[in-house]
Design a protein around this motif. Structure first.
Motif, mmCIF file in Angstrom:
data_model
loop_
_atom_site.group_PDB
_atom_site.id
_atom_site.type_symbol
_atom_site.label_atom_id
_atom_site.label_comp_id
_atom_site.label_asym_id
_atom_site.label_seq_id
_atom_site.Cartn_x
_atom_site.Cartn_y
_atom_site.Cartn_z
ATOM 1 N N VAL A 9 39.296 42.549 -49.495
ATOM 2 C CA VAL A 9 40.461 42.143 -48.704
ATOM 3 C C VAL A 9 40.015 41.338 -47.479
ATOM 4 O O VAL A 9 40.627 40.319 -47.131
ATOM 5 C CB VAL A 9 41.286 43.377 -48.278
ATOM 6 N N PHE A 10 38.938 41.773 -46.823
ATOM 7 C CA PHE A 10 38.431 41.028 -45.673
ATOM 8 C C PHE A 10 37.962 39.623 -46.075
ATOM 9 O O PHE A 10 38.168 38.654 -45.340
ATOM 10 C CB PHE A 10 37.292 41.791 -45.007
ATOM 11 N N LEU A 11 37.323 39.512 -47.243
ATOM 12 C CA LEU A 11 36.899 38.192 -47.713
ATOM 13 C C LEU A 11 38.103 37.288 -47.978
ATOM 14 O O LEU A 11 38.084 36.095 -47.663
ATOM 15 C CB LEU A 11 36.066 38.335 -48.996
ATOM 16 N N GLY A 33 46.792 47.074 -43.938
ATOM 17 C CA GLY A 33 46.546 47.997 -42.833
ATOM 18 C C GLY A 33 45.079 48.125 -42.467
ATOM 19 O O GLY A 33 44.689 49.077 -41.786
ATOM 20 N N PHE A 34 44.241 47.149 -42.872
ATOM 21 C CA PHE A 34 42.799 47.244 -42.624
ATOM 22 C C PHE A 34 42.382 46.609 -41.299
ATOM 23 O O PHE A 34 41.389 47.014 -40.710
ATOM 24 C CB PHE A 34 42.021 46.559 -43.763
ATOM 25 N N PHE A 35 43.115 45.585 -40.855
ATOM 26 C CA PHE A 35 42.713 44.876 -39.647
ATOM 27 C C PHE A 35 43.937 44.543 -38.806
ATOM 28 O O PHE A 35 44.859 43.878 -39.277
ATOM 29 C CB PHE A 35 41.957 43.591 -39.999
ATOM 30 N N ASP A 159 39.469 52.085 -36.184
ATOM 31 C CA ASP A 159 38.584 51.366 -37.106
ATOM 32 C C ASP A 159 39.246 50.104 -37.649
ATOM 33 O O ASP A 159 38.847 49.573 -38.675
ATOM 34 C CB ASP A 159 38.174 52.276 -38.273
ATOM 35 N N LYS A 160 40.269 49.605 -36.921
ATOM 36 C CA LYS A 160 41.028 48.462 -37.431
ATOM 37 C C LYS A 160 41.088 47.296 -36.454
ATOM 38 O O LYS A 160 41.800 46.323 -36.703
ATOM 39 C CB LYS A 160 42.460 48.906 -37.769
#
Length: 497
Positions: A9-11, A33-35, A159-160
């Motif tokens: 997802v980050f990529l 909801g990761f970042f 952590d986001k």
């Protein structure tokens, strides 16, 4: 979602940002909801885009999650309400009272009445607490400082807020590596590989004596020069300069859409009560450890694929290596491994987000890990999939049933650390011992189904440890504490030793 899926997802987020798909970037941030993109959030608040602000926040937290979240939403809705009053738009102010601010009346009815009474004033600045309210721009700037501190201190965001460190165009690099690897496996590799799609694996056709095909222009790859192997994939066609003879390397970075984290260490912040006045002297932000990027070991990847995947996880920088276990109904032969099958390298991280105080594996489903932290949170992780199944914050279920000593302690500081977490012998219940008087027993029904079962005001002060016992098939909970007692609880009976 597994750790690798999270990194994918980050990529994708990086790729979308490089290709200028801004709306899609922020939608994926919210939906995954990761970042939490602090820069985007700041822009929305500064521009008064309140609907977008709340929609974005909804991907990460809700009003009732904790006191930090409650105050974040209250400050946003209060500002929206005051701006409506400042514009003399009383119809809009009434709408905000009914739809947005009424939810806070259950937490502070007097405050809700005071907010409602502002509508009766010719200028809400006549209220003493709002006498220093300036213009809209300055009020938003002051509120934004407070919101950033609350978000930094909120455990749900810990952590986001930091985007992982990535080289530019990391996803394109991985695709290039994959294409080159596929080309090396071709039985008759051509010097000028013909790439027309990424939807299928590449394979060079059989040689027929004909001249090698001319370079092919692919929308994603650009022009392919006459060399062996694949060139790096260039920028997407519509975003590539027309005069460029070869794919231009992407130079866009995340600096424009990622909030710059402060390198300064901060003290703890208290969310404090919600109120009318702005918190001009709010406490600094809570200190957060930065999450280091995870480097996956690939040197032994071929060997890893031939054996059951070992896993070692890290909870707040503490590695835990797990050996093979025998499940009910599984023969011993299935758990016998050679020394080559045992974990030798650090494999992955699970980031809890706060300091871990106690852990315990489920007695039956032995990839379920129960974790307790220093801020009173408990979490159940599926370690094999690196997935957080369910999490609970510290909260007293029935304050009126607590001793006056505990009520006084909670009034001064409504936090408690977890001292011990433990599963019952059959794994249907789990116990939590806190640093303040309390023992909580939850019933677990699989997946994310965790229910309140029993709350015990067990000891005067710290609850040091907790255990389960099952003599004669009757389940007991045993606790010991700072008051120098050991208590045994069976249903409603509590025995003091």
């Amino acid at each position: 979602m597994s750790s690798l899926s999270r990194e994918l997802v980050f990529l994708i987020l990086q790729f979308l940002d490089e290709e200028k798909f801004k709306d899609t970037v922020h939608r994926l941030e919210k939906e995954s909801g990761f970042f939490f993109n602090m820069r985007y959030f700041e822009d929305c608040v500064t521009n008064g885009e309140w609907d977008d602000v709340e929609k974005y926040l909804s991907g990460f937290t809700k009003v009732e999650d904790n006191r930090y979240s409650m105050k974040i939403f209250f400050e946003i809705r209060k500002q929206k309400y005051l701006e409506a009053l400042d514009k003399k738009d009383h119809a809009r102010a009434v709408e905000i009272i009914r739809n947005d601010l009424r939810v806070f009346s259950t937490f502070n009815e007097e405050l809700f009445k005071e907010i409602t009474m502002l509508m009766t004033l010719e200028n809400f600045r006549e209220n003493e607490q709002l006498s220093k309210y300036g213009d809209t721009k300055s009020a938003r700037a002051i509120m934004l400082v407070e919101l950033k501190k609350l978000i930094e201190a909120n455990p749900l965001f810990r952590d986001k807020l930091q985007f992982p460190t990535l080289k530019n165009s990391r996803l394109r690099t991985l695709i290039n590596q994959s294409l080159n690897w596929q080309h090396q496996l071709c039985k008759n590799p051509r010097p000028n590989p013909d790439i027309k799609t990424l939807f299928l694996d590449h394979a060079c056709g059989p040689p027929n004596g004909a001249r090698a095909p001319s370079p092919v222009t692919n929308p994603l790859m650009g022009s392919i020069p006459k060399v062996g192997g694949f060139p790096p994939i260039g920028a997407h066609g519509p975003f590539q300069p027309a005069a460029a003879p070869a794919p231009a390397p992407l130079t866009a970075s995340l600096a424009g859409w990622m909030a710059n984290p402060s390198p300064v260490a901060h003290q703890a912040i208290s969310a404090g009560p919600i109120g009318l006045s702005a918190s001009s002297n709010a406490a600094p932000m809570v200190k957060r450890p930065r999450t280091p990027p995870v480097d996956y070991q690939t040197a032994d990847s071929d060997h890893v694929l031939k054996r059951p995947r070992p896993f070692g996880e890290e909870m707040s920088n503490l590695p835990v290596n797990i050996l093979p276990v025998t499940y009910p109904g599984q023969s011993r032969a299935h758990t016998m491994y050679s020394s080559d099958d045992l974990p030798k390298n650090f494999f992955a991280n699970i980031i809890q987000g706060s300091t871990v105080k106690s852990i315990d594996f489920h007695p039956v489903q032995q990839t379920l890990l129960l974790v307790g932290t220093n801020i009173g949170d408990i979490t159940i992780w599926e370690v094999g999939a690196r997935e957080k199944l369910v999490s609970r914050n510290f909260k007293v279920w029935d304050l009126s049933a607590c001793s006056m000593t505990l009520q006084a302690s909670l009034a001064s500081e409504y936090t408690a650390s977890v001292n011990r977490v433990i599963w019952s012998p059959d794994g249907n219940l789990l116990g939590v011992a806190y640093s303040k008087h309390m023992v909580h027993i939850y019933s677990y029904h699989g997946s994310d189904d965790l229910r309140n079962h029993l709350e015990i005001d067990a000891h005067a002060g710290n609850v040091s440890d907790l255990a389960f016992a099952q003599p004669n098939k009757q389940l007991y909970v045993i606790s010991c504490g700072e008051d120098k007692t050991i208590k045994v609880c069976f249903l409603q009976k509590i025995l003091i030793c």
